[in-house]
Design an enzyme around this catalytic site. Sequence first.
Site, PDB file in Angstrom:
ATOM      1  N   CYS A  52       0.815  -1.222   0.000  1.00  0.00           N
ATOM      2  CA  CYS A  52       0.000   0.000   0.000  1.00  0.00           C
ATOM      3  C   CYS A  52       0.846   1.268   0.000  1.00  0.00           C
ATOM      4  O   CYS A  52       0.509   2.254  -0.655  1.00  0.00           O
ATOM      5  CB  CYS A  52      -0.986   0.002   1.167  1.00  0.00           C
ATOM      6  SG  CYS A  52      -0.257  -0.187   2.804  1.00  0.00           S
ATOM      7  N   ASP A 183      -7.696   5.425  -0.883  1.00  0.00           N
ATOM      8  CA  ASP A 183      -7.242   4.170  -0.287  1.00  0.00           C
ATOM      9  C   ASP A 183      -6.659   3.245  -1.355  1.00  0.00           C
ATOM     10  O   ASP A 183      -7.386   2.778  -2.240  1.00  0.00           O
ATOM     11  CB  ASP A 183      -8.428   3.496   0.405  1.00  0.00           C
ATOM     12  CG  ASP A 183      -8.033   2.293   1.240  1.00  0.00           C
ATOM     13  OD1 ASP A 183      -6.934   1.748   1.025  1.00  0.00           O
ATOM     14  OD2 ASP A 183      -8.832   1.879   2.101  1.00  0.00           O
ATOM     15  N   HIS A 185      -5.730   0.180  -1.152  1.00  0.00           N
ATOM     16  CA  HIS A 185      -5.923  -1.252  -0.883  1.00  0.00           C
ATOM     17  C   HIS A 185      -6.940  -1.913  -1.812  1.00  0.00           C
ATOM     18  O   HIS A 185      -7.201  -3.108  -1.690  1.00  0.00           O
ATOM     19  CB  HIS A 185      -6.347  -1.458   0.570  1.00  0.00           C
ATOM     20  CG  HIS A 185      -5.303  -1.030   1.561  1.00  0.00           C
ATOM     21  ND1 HIS A 185      -5.169   0.285   1.960  1.00  0.00           N
ATOM     22  CD2 HIS A 185      -4.346  -1.729   2.211  1.00  0.00           C
ATOM     23  CE1 HIS A 185      -4.163   0.367   2.834  1.00  0.00           C
ATOM     24  NE2 HIS A 185      -3.654  -0.830   2.992  1.00  0.00           N
TER      25      HIS A 185
END
Length: 232
Positions: A52, A183, A185
């Site tokens: 990440c 984000d 992810h």
Amino acid sequence: MGGGRDYRCDLLRNIHEGLPLPEGVTESAFVVGDYLFYHYGCDGFDDRGWGCGYRTLMSLCSWLRGQISNAKSNTGSIAPVPSNHRVQEILVEIGDKEKNFLGSKQWIGSVEVCLVIDTLYDVRCQIIHVKSGKELSEHVDTLVTHFKTKGSPVMMGGDTDVSSKGIVGVCKSASDTYLLVVDPHYWGEARDVASLQASGWAKWQSISDFQASSFYNLCLPQFTAKLLETSS
């Protein structure tokens, strides 16, 4: 440019655009210019569970490449957005990591992101160390100023909260303060901005929702967006 797919590299750009502000907002500031949404596996490389920080770095690099190309006539000299492996090579080459870092699944954080950006683009970064999620409120004004005077996206990493995040905006209301989180992810094919927003991959997150048990490091690239430079 608005939010949407960048067909040159098949990545979505500016996935925060069009996201409504939280209710009662009195002040807001955002990234200026385009970034690409890098996430787990977006280039065919499976880095789920450890990549990440690398992906957030890539998003920051995509923004820097666009801004530097706007400021230079010769875009061929601008370093490409690095792969996971290239990031590891750079950190070994500059002496930040040992050779066994190459090919590993070790995480990177905001400090490593700062080093890679400096090495690739000769751009300095400001590191803000926040001792606890409870203390994020003390740095909100710095983030507002950053977006209004520099305009670059921000990398956010932590310890207990190990999930890297891109920060592309901040806003305040009378009762709360929010960070605009991108984000990395996400896993799968990112087809459209609306579905990513609906699933929370780009969202406003109250600073009260960040972990009190975790410290956070913020990496703020000190490169002024072309639009801000022109208007100053």
